[in-house]
Design an enzyme around this catalytic site. Structure first.
Site, PDB file in Angstrom:
ATOM      1  N   ARG A   1       6.509   3.296  -9.315  1.00 45.25           N
ATOM      2  CA  ARG A   1       5.747   2.629 -10.359  1.00 45.25           C
ATOM      3  C   ARG A   1       6.702   1.715 -11.124  1.00 45.25           C
ATOM      4  O   ARG A   1       7.908   1.957 -11.158  1.00 45.25           O
ATOM      5  CB  ARG A   1       5.124   3.641 -11.319  1.00 45.25           C
ATOM      6  CG  ARG A   1       4.109   4.574 -10.682  1.00 45.25           C
ATOM      7  CD  ARG A   1       3.536   5.537 -11.714  1.00 45.25           C
ATOM      8  NE  ARG A   1       2.516   6.395 -11.138  1.00 45.25           N
ATOM      9  CZ  ARG A   1       2.733   7.547 -10.544  1.00 45.25           C
ATOM     10  NH1 ARG A   1       3.975   8.012 -10.453  1.00 45.25           N
ATOM     11  NH2 ARG A   1       1.751   8.264 -10.042  1.00 45.25           N
TER      12      ARG A   1
ATOM     13  N   ARG B   1       4.348  -0.476  -4.588  1.00 47.51           N
ATOM     14  CA  ARG B   1       3.921   0.909  -4.348  1.00 47.51           C
ATOM     15  C   ARG B   1       2.755   0.959  -3.362  1.00 47.51           C
ATOM     16  O   ARG B   1       2.771   1.738  -2.405  1.00 47.51           O
ATOM     17  CB  ARG B   1       3.535   1.532  -5.691  1.00 47.51           C
ATOM     18  CG  ARG B   1       3.081   2.989  -5.643  1.00 47.51           C
ATOM     19  CD  ARG B   1       2.930   3.485  -7.079  1.00 47.51           C
ATOM     20  NE  ARG B   1       2.267   4.767  -7.187  1.00 47.51           N
ATOM     21  CZ  ARG B   1       2.869   5.943  -7.060  1.00 47.51           C
ATOM     22  NH1 ARG B   1       4.153   5.982  -6.778  1.00 47.51           N
ATOM     23  NH2 ARG B   1       2.203   7.076  -7.200  1.00 47.51           N
TER      24      ARG B   1
ATOM     25  N   HIS C   1       2.407  11.439  -5.908  1.00 50.77           N
ATOM     26  CA  HIS C   1       1.004  11.656  -6.259  1.00 50.77           C
ATOM     27  C   HIS C   1       0.707  13.147  -6.393  1.00 50.77           C
ATOM     28  O   HIS C   1       1.058  13.940  -5.513  1.00 50.77           O
ATOM     29  CB  HIS C   1       0.087  11.059  -5.184  1.00 50.77           C
ATOM     30  CG  HIS C   1      -0.204   9.608  -5.373  1.00 50.77           C
ATOM     31  ND1 HIS C   1       0.407   8.614  -4.634  1.00 50.77           N
ATOM     32  CD2 HIS C   1      -1.039   8.987  -6.229  1.00 50.77           C
ATOM     33  CE1 HIS C   1      -0.058   7.444  -5.017  1.00 50.77           C
ATOM     34  NE2 HIS C   1      -0.921   7.629  -5.990  1.00 50.77           N
TER      35      HIS C   1
END
Length: 325
Positions: free
Chosen positions: A161, A271, A294
């Site tokens: 990120r 990403r 995630h």
């Protein structure tokens, strides 16, 4: 709007020594960016209520309904309206007032707004491997070019990120054949448990993240502190850490230089590009998530769906094609 802090008043002097520390911890409950967003949204709501002669705090559900309706009628995005609604709820909870956004009529209105205006995000295009090769090939061989190449390749290979990428320090790196990068805090790790991303060496040195990183560290002389730093228009390196918006500008600028349409790309394209390529190559979901960090497979599957892996497999199966996509 007050800062993100506790409003509880201690009942006795004995509790007072604990309250300052408690307020310090409470200030960490939301990110500074979120607090700034809420502050701006709350000022807008206060102004709306004042112009109409209504109270903003505490606000009635009817006032909130009128405000949300005005936003929707002016064409505000659903995501924008939801942030403003969250700000109203946040301030009321902070001030120990009943939250008007929890009212059934307010919730019904928001459901209608979402249905009519739609909630599908306007996703930027993923930066595919071919595009990644193209944009790093056009970077200049100077200090800024070396920095940007390291950012693009590390960002892509680590599925970072933007906030994670600019938050890296030299101390977070460990190179021993492969590159291990410690992410101290991320969007899905607000408690700071940390995540280590591992990047192996790539045979093609033109797109090898480790080679690019070493080139940047050697050229910049950066040995400690922020990894990626600001370079002014004269090419002078500064101590200050980059902000996350700079990552988007770097991606867009590199895309434009390579002849791609810059408006299609943003910082998140790094990403999403990694996820798209990994999913298209048939990598298991859990292995992709091990790199991306995630926590939700549902969110990850959204990227994989966009990559078309399932759809392509279905078409090939229907045609009886046994080859891999």
């Amino acid at each position: 709007m007050t800062e993100n802090t506790l409003t509880t008043t201690p009942q006795s002097g004995a509790l007072a020594p604990y309250m300052e520390s408690a307020r310090r911890y409470a200030r960490q409950s939301k990110a500074p960016h979120t607090i700034a967003q809420y502050a701006s949204a709350w000022r807008e709501f206060e102004d709306f209520a004042m112009r109409n002669g209504w109270a903003a705090l505490p606000a009635t559900p009817s006032t909130v309904i009128a405000y949300l309706t005005s936003l929707a009628d002016r064409g505000a995005k659903v995501s924008t309206i939801q942030v403003k609604l969250a700000a109203i709820a946040y301030i009321h909870r902070q001030k120990k007032h009943t939250d008007p956004t929890a009212d059934a009529d307010v919730k019904m209105l928001m459901a209608g707004i979402r249905r009519e205006l739609g909630t599908a995000p306007q996703k930027k295009a993923p930066l595919t491997l071919d595009n990644l090769r193209a944009i790093v090939a056009t970077l200049p061989d100077d200090l800024r070019g070396k920095r940007d190449k390291a950012i693009l390749l590390i960002g892509w290979a680590g599925a970072f990120r933007r906030s994670e990428l600019v938050g890296l320090d030299v101390a977070d790196l460990h190179i021993n054949g492969k590159l291990a990068i410690k992410v101290r805090k991320s969007k899905t790790d607000q408690e700071g448990k940390g995540l280590t991303k591992t990047i192996p060496p790539i045979g093609d040195k033109a797109i090898d993240p480790i080679t690019a990183l070493k080139d940047w560290l050697t050229a910049s002389g950066v040995q400690s502190g922020p990894l990626f730093r600001r370079i002014d228009k004269w090419g002078v390196l500064h101590d200050g850490r980059l902000d996350d918006k700079t990552i988007a500008r770097i991606v867009k600028g590199a895309a434009q230089r390579a002849g791609l349409e810059p408006v299609q790309f943003a910082g998140h394209s790094l990403r999403s590009g990694f996820i798209t390529e990994a999913a298209g190559a048939g990598v298991e979901d859990r292995d992709i998530a091990a790199q991306t960090g995630h926590k939700s497979m549902t969110v990850l599957h959204g990227y994989i769906q966009d990559a078309g892996r399932g759809a392509m497999g279905a078409v090939k199966a229907a045609f009886g094609d046994k080859t891999q996509s």
